[in-house]
Design a protein around this motif. Structure first.
Motif, PDB file in Angstrom:
ATOM      1  N   GLN A  77       6.946  21.546  46.742  1.00 24.32           N
ATOM      2  CA  GLN A  77       5.811  22.512  46.980  1.00 24.32           C
ATOM      3  C   GLN A  77       4.326  22.357  46.501  1.00 24.32           C
ATOM      4  N   GLY A  78       4.266  21.238  45.789  1.00 23.52           N
ATOM      5  CA  GLY A  78       2.893  20.882  45.297  1.00 23.52           C
ATOM      6  C   GLY A  78       2.920  21.358  43.603  1.00 23.52           C
ATOM      7  N   CYS A  79       2.304  20.541  42.954  1.00 27.00           N
ATOM      8  CA  CYS A  79       2.253  20.693  41.431  1.00 27.00           C
ATOM      9  C   CYS A  79       1.202  19.742  40.861  1.00 27.00           C
ATOM     10  N   GLY A  80       1.050  20.000  39.575  1.00 21.38           N
ATOM     11  CA  GLY A  80      -0.101  19.020  38.997  1.00 21.38           C
ATOM     12  C   GLY A  80       0.300  17.778  39.071  1.00 21.38           C
ATOM     13  N   ILE A  81       1.566  17.449  38.871  1.00 16.80           N
ATOM     14  CA  ILE A  81       1.955  16.026  38.833  1.00 16.80           C
ATOM     15  C   ILE A  81       1.789  15.121  40.176  1.00 16.80           C
ATOM     16  N   CYS A  82       1.930  15.779  41.421  1.00 21.71           N
ATOM     17  CA  CYS A  82       1.887  15.233  42.536  1.00 21.71           C
ATOM     18  C   CYS A  82       0.515  15.780  43.225  1.00 21.71           C
ATOM     19  N   GLY A  83      -0.400  16.207  42.617  1.00 21.64           N
ATOM     20  CA  GLY A  83      -1.801  16.398  42.718  1.00 21.64           C
ATOM     21  C   GLY A  83      -1.860  17.794  43.878  1.00 21.64           C
ATOM     22  N   ALA A 110       9.158  13.024  48.219  1.00 22.83           N
ATOM     23  CA  ALA A 110       9.233  14.039  47.971  1.00 22.83           C
ATOM     24  C   ALA A 110       8.949  14.502  46.572  1.00 22.83           C
ATOM     25  N   CYS A 111       8.013  15.316  45.791  1.00 19.52           N
ATOM     26  CA  CYS A 111       7.896  15.408  44.555  1.00 19.52           C
ATOM     27  C   CYS A 111       9.340  15.867  43.608  1.00 19.52           C
ATOM     28  N   PHE A 112       9.534  15.175  42.620  1.00 17.28           N
ATOM     29  CA  PHE A 112      10.889  15.546  42.153  1.00 17.28           C
ATOM     30  C   PHE A 112      10.401  16.877  41.218  1.00 17.28           C
ATOM     31  N   PHE A 113       9.202  17.004  40.631  1.00 17.57           N
ATOM     32  CA  PHE A 113       9.042  17.846  39.635  1.00 17.57           C
ATOM     33  C   PHE A 113       8.844  19.322  40.494  1.00 17.57           C
ATOM     34  N   CYS A 114       8.383  19.437  41.673  1.00 19.84           N
ATOM     35  CA  CYS A 114       8.224  20.746  42.312  1.00 19.84           C
ATOM     36  C   CYS A 114       9.003  20.741  43.661  1.00 19.84           C
ATOM     37  N   GLY A 115       9.588  19.788  43.826  1.00 24.40           N
ATOM     38  CA  GLY A 115      10.550  19.616  45.066  1.00 24.40           C
ATOM     39  C   GLY A 115       9.665  19.741  46.430  1.00 24.40           C
TER      40      GLY A 115
END
Ligand SMILES: [Zn+2]
Lengths: 337, 771
Positions: free
Chosen positions: A266-272, A259-264
């Motif tokens: 939710q979806g963000c630029g780093i995880c596309g 799960a993306c560390f940056f958005c938890g």
């Protein structure tokens, strides 16, 4: 002790005994221990002595010098009024010791190495220049297999049989040449891709690949081992998912996502916007590859995994440009030490 | 690949939401990159047809049109329009009063230069369909008047963007994805049915097809369609192609693309008029043959390029791209449809040789379902009949043989369960494999599982195990750890040495850097790296052409980069260098250390000496013209280069400190390294220190004195050069000597005796004692 030195000693000790104040002590030091003081003069005059006496007198003078230095220090203590000396300023900042640093990727790879070691994996080191066999054919990627396309290989002028390794899966065949199963091996090293560089792509970067071969190695071992590794690395419970994926040298093949560390998630630029970050590719070693390792697939099975160190380090240290690793900028290199 | 959900739903109707569906696909190995929900950016716009166009009475640039928005509309709408492309009979988007356009504006009836306009004809940009404002959007034929435009253009659709894996050739089509969705959602799959009406003379006899070289093609199927009227495709077809990311061209070309996207089998269309001798031949190109392709390029062909030819010349590069000459144009009336199974490796090699990759070639490289060859030819013929008014000639013309049916895979359920690590129920395994289209013949200990024609990736038992695993869901599996025996993990000596070296340098104030392993002619010239280098065939750029033989050029660049923020700099890098040694490609692990510091040279030499001492290695110095090397045994393991001030400036290093570089082969060092583990006893008797200072004429080396003193006497245990300075034409050296014996306290006489010999050596070397 030669008489001349003996006499000098008596004279000096008497003079020192008479000293009552710091200025007087300073004058004494100058007179006896200074560059043009009496001891130096005595040492200089040694040259004029007969050969037989030189060493004896010189040594005695040197000894007297040491003795007087000690006596002067003692006197200095004596003369210092208790508590009267101004206290050192304890509010000044510290003087940092000179220290260097290990590269953030070195530190990160050591962290990973330590975890793999604790899980019983030993280490291998293979060449960066590989033959077609170790990089492709032996790994079930024969000539003209479409999988060669996605590898963006660097070839060498005049050496058609060699490539700069495109992945460190080469360890699968190389490690098996050195030992017989059961074994657990990891390699860290550089790999090369013919790819334009940008904030998330490098042409030369590090990968970590490992494999475990034994009787009855299972997919569940793969998932459990890699999950344990990631949770130890990031030091917390992680949300991990396994997704089937195709790699010619494993069957079944799968990717591990976190799960993306940056958005938890939710979806963000780093995880596309996916909410997931791909951490590593893995799978059960393909029977063909096992045979290339000279192992019988009916007896032995194993799993292998590979991951991009630079990319993972970006998540671990939370920086956004993969090229920082090669920037040579001290402001980056010194961090994390 | 991207596909609209509405198209997929022709074949399967899953109950899940598209998000859930995307997740299910991803978790079973068909990765959905993203789900794109398209929404019309307008409302109140309908499909109309232009009846008449006349010039505006009061404005030269404007036109007054009559437009109907339903069949047999008694009173057409009057609409003023300025677009140059508007003409009678055109199907157009009509914004009626009250409509909202893409920019948010609400439309009202208005009087323009004295003429009342009852609506507006829209250009693509006004509808939020791109930025084209050159003319009114022309709709394709076959759209019912009055249909809301968003419906006519199928704008409210969901596009699924897929990241497909190479092995699943079956997934590169709508039907394939639909089949996969059916399997992972347990929803029925409705196979495609071709409804073909044939008409007129049979195709056979009109056209001959021959496979001359079997290595290229195992089976070739042709269809002949007569009386085709080439023109724009109907809007629904245009919509689907655009949603799949394919640019529409004309109905014939669009049909070939549509069938390929739908069934996964590439199709090619030839203009029959251009095919000489009523003959289509699959063969290798002949030396000297040339062909202009549809992309405009002209290719010189070789005997390794497979072509489709007529009796005279090549018409197309087989499976890759058609020729310009035989392509479909507006004048085409008879079309030959090609649907064939080509050899994947032949196609791949040709595609690489010509550097031409197309949607068709990449599908052929992955071996599409051979069972689709006839269906695809028939479907293309059907669509040409329906959409271009063509008449499909009776029968197919066929050459070659269909490849043999897939072979049964011997499968043991126990092996699958053992590899997965979870129990697999017999009934469930059978059900899963059947769901994927496999034929399962169960047996006592072993099954025979025959995969369907479209799953050419299923070849060995482990492939079937994967299918069971992925459909069961790996995320439902328990997590276990390796059960087998563990052996102690020890770092190999080479890695242990690298660890030691890095640690020592970092703790001594050096910073580890990482630089790219290549450089260009410029760096080679600047650093005198004149030996033969390994060269990349296709470097990323000119200054990344050669594999490095030294880390120093790039480390020096790093020094320059950090100079504005630092007075002194100490960097190191540990990595491989690459040296061609005849046919052997040597790869050495090398440590490079650079220092920009008051005592740069001595610091680096100190680093080298202490490292060597740690491995019990004695170094022998060799003095070169510009640098100095060090031997361990007979091997040169290290070089130190002190850069002169002008040299440093040439490398853009502007500093008051000298710059120097050390290069040490760890591969070489490792060969002489002896791990120092034995205890070395030390003396418990007092040591005596004496300082000596002396002058040497400038230009006289200190090294020989140091060397002579080091081996002078066992009682002289260490000597340390602690001060050096230059005054006029002399240089002063101060050395601290330490005397100690292992078994006794030294007497002054003993010390003085050695000291006397020290003085003699100094005098012999031309030193003048300083007091
Ligand atoms: Zn994210």
């Amino acid at each position: 002790m030669p008489p001349s030195i003996e006499q000098l000693k008596r004279e000096a000790l008497a003079a020192l005994a008479a000293v009552q104040s710091p200025p007087a002590l300073e004058a004494f030091e100058h007179r006896y221990l200074g560059r043009k003081g009496k001891i130096s003069a005595a040492l200089r005059s040694v040259g004029q002595l007969a050969e037989a006496d030189r060493q004896r007198v010189g040594a005695a003078a040197n000894a007297l010098r040491q003795e007087l230095i000690a006596a002067v220090e003692e006197k200095r203590e004596e003369l210092a009024p208790d508590g009267a000396a101004p206290r050192d300023d304890v509010t000044v900042p510290g003087l940092p010791p000179r220290r260097g640093s290990l590269h953030p990727l070195t530190l990160f790879m050591r962290t990973m190495e330590d975890i793999w070691r604790s899980m019983g994996f030993s280490f291998h080191q293979g060449p960066d220049l590989e033959t077609d066999w170790y990089n492709f054919s032996g790994l079930n990627i024969p000539p003209h297999h479409p999988a060669r396309d996605i590898q963006d290989t660097f070839y060498l002028k005049g050496h058609p049989k060699h490539v700069l390794r495109t992945h460190i899966s080469t360890v699968q065949l190389r490690a098996a040449e050195r030992q017989s199963p059961p074994f657990r091996v990891v390699e860290f090293g550089r790999v090369y891709r013919h790819e334009a560089t940008d904030a998330s792509h490098e042409a030369a970067y590090f990968e970590c690949e490992g494999l475990a071969v034994d009787r009855h190695v299972r997919v569940t071992d793969l998932i459990g081992t890699l999950t344990t590794f990631l949770e130890t690395l990031f030091d917390r419970k992680l949300q991990i998912r396994v997704r089937p994926h195709y790699y010619p040298f494993v069957e079944p093949g799968m990717d591990l996502d976190m799960a993306c560390f940056f958005c938890g998630g939710q979806g963000c630029g780093i995880c596309g916007q996916a909410g997931w970050l791909e951490m590593m590719g893995s799978g059960m070693i393909h029977p063909k590859v096992l045979r290339h390792m000279k192992l019988d697939p009916a007896t032995w099975s194993g799993f292998a995994w590979g991951m991009g160190v630079d990319r993972l380090a970006m998540f671990y240290y939370r920086y956004a440009d993969i090229r920082l690793a090669h920037s040579g900028d001290l402001r980056f290199l010194e961090q994390f030490n | 690949m991207q596909l609209p959900l509405s198209w997929i739903r022709d074949y399967v109707k899953p109950k899940q939401s598209v998000e859930k569906l995307a997740e299910l696909l991803t978790l079973t190995g068909t990765e959905v990159e993203r789900v794109e929900k398209r929404v019309a950016k307008f409302s109140g716009v309908v499909v109309g047809e232009v009846q008449t166009v006349i010039k505006h009475p009061a404005a030269d640039r404007l036109k007054v049109t009559k437009v109907i928005v339903k069949e047999k509309q008694a009173e057409p709408l009057t609409i003023v329009c300025g677009a140059p492309n508007v003409r009678p009979g055109m199907a157009v988007p009509v914004a009626l009063p009250g409509a909202t356009l893409a920019n948010g504006q609400t439309l009202e009836a208005a009087t323009i230069r004295g003429v009342e306009s009852q609506g507006m004809l829209c250009a693509p940009d006004e509808l939020g369909l791109g930025d084209d404002h050159a003319g009114i959007l022309a709709l394709g034929p076959g759209v019912k008047l009055g249909t809301p435009l968003e419906q006519a253009l199928a704008l409210n659709d969901t596009i699924i963007h897929l990241e497909l894996t190479l092995n699943r050739s079956d997934c590169f089509s709508v039907q394939g994805i639909a089949r996969e969705i059916a399997a992972v959602t347990k929803t029925p799959f409705k196979p495609h049915v071709v409804k073909l009406t044939e008409k007129g003379r049979p195709a056979k006899g009109t056209l001959n097809i021959r496979i001359k070289h079997r290595a290229i093609c195992s089976r070739y199927v042709g269809r002949l369609v007569r009386n085709v009227k080439v023109g724009p495709s109907p809007q629904w077809l245009v919509n689907r192609l655009e949603a799949a990311g394919v640019r529409p061209l004309n109905n014939v070309v669009d049909v070939t693309n549509y069938v390929m996207l739908c069934l996964g089998q590439p199709i090619h269309a030839f203009d029959a008029r251009q095919v000489k001798g009523h003959s289509v031949v699959v063969r290798w190109a002949r030396k000297g043959e040339k062909l202009q392709l549809l992309d405009g390029s002209t290719q010189a062909l070789t005997t390794t390029i497979p072509v489709i030819a007529d009796s005279e010349k090549p018409l197309a590069v087989a499976a890759i791209m058609g020729g310009e000459h035989s392509g479909v144009t507006e004048k085409t009336t008879t079309v030959i449809i090609e649907s064939a199974t080509f050899d994947p490796v032949v196609i791949r090699k040709a595609s690489q040789q010509l550097r031409v990759r197309t949607e068709a070639s990449h599908r052929h490289e992955k071996e599409p379902d051979p069972a689709m060859v006839e269906a695809a030819a028939d479907y293309a013929a059907q669509l040409l009949a329906e959409l271009a008014g063509g008449e499909v000639a009776k029968g197919r013309i066929e050459a070659g043989k269909a490849p043999p049916a897939p072979r049964a895979i011997p499968f043991k359920l126990a092996d699958a369960a053992a590899l997965l690590g979870v129990p697999v129920a017999e009934r469930r395994a059978r059900e899963l494999l059947t769901r994927l289209g496999c034929t399962v013949k169960t047996g006592k200990s072993q099954w025979a599982v025959t995969p369907p024609s479209w799953r050419n990736d299923l070849r060995i038992p482990e492939d079937l195990t994967e299918e069971i695993g992925r459909l069961t869901g790996y995320n439902t599996f328990p997590k276990t750890l390796l059960a087998g025996p563990r052996t102690p993990s020890v770092l190999p000596s080479s890695l242990a040495l690298e660890r030691l070296v890095r640690d020592r340098l970092a703790s001594a104030g050096f910073h580890e850097a990482l630089t790219y392993p290549w450089y260009g002619q410029h760096q080679r010239a600047a650093f005198g790296l004149n030996g033969p280098h390994l060269e990349l065939l296709k470097p990323l750029s000119q200054d990344q052409q050669y594999l490095r033989q030294s880390h120093v050029p790039r480390l020096t660049e790093a020094v320059v980069k950090n100079l504005p923020r630092n007075d002194e700099l100490r960097l190191f890098e540990l990595g491989s260098i690459f040296v061609p040694d005849g046919k052997v490609l040597r790869e050495d692990r090398v440590l490079a250390v650079v220092a920009l510091a008051p005592e740069a040279y001595r610091e680096l030499r100190g680093v080298l000496e202490t490292l060597a001492a740690a491995g019990g290695i004695e170094l022998k110095q060799i003095i070169g013209e510009h640098d100095t090397s060090f031997l361990a045994g007979a091997t040169r393991v290290a070089t130190i280069t002190p850069f002169s001030a002008p040299q440093a400036r040439r490398h853009k290093i502007r500093s008051k400190h000298p710059y120097a570089a050390l290069e040490l082969s760890l591969t070489g060092l490792g060969q002489h390294w002896i791990e120092q583990t034995d205890f070395r006893p030390f003396s418990n008797y007092p040591a005596v220190q004496r300082d000596v200072a002396f002058w040497l004429p400038a230009g006289t080396a200190y090294g020989p004195i140091h060397e002579a003193l080091t081996s002078l006497d066992p009682l002289l245990t260490t000597l340390e050069l602690f001060d050096v300075f230059t005054k006029a034409d002399r240089r002063s050296y101060a050395v601290r000597l330490t005397f100690q014996a292992d078994d006794r306290t030294l007497t002054a006489d003993e010390v003085e005796a050695v000291l006397g010999r020290v003085h003699t050596i100094l005098a012999d070397h031309g030193a003048e004692l300083r007091l």
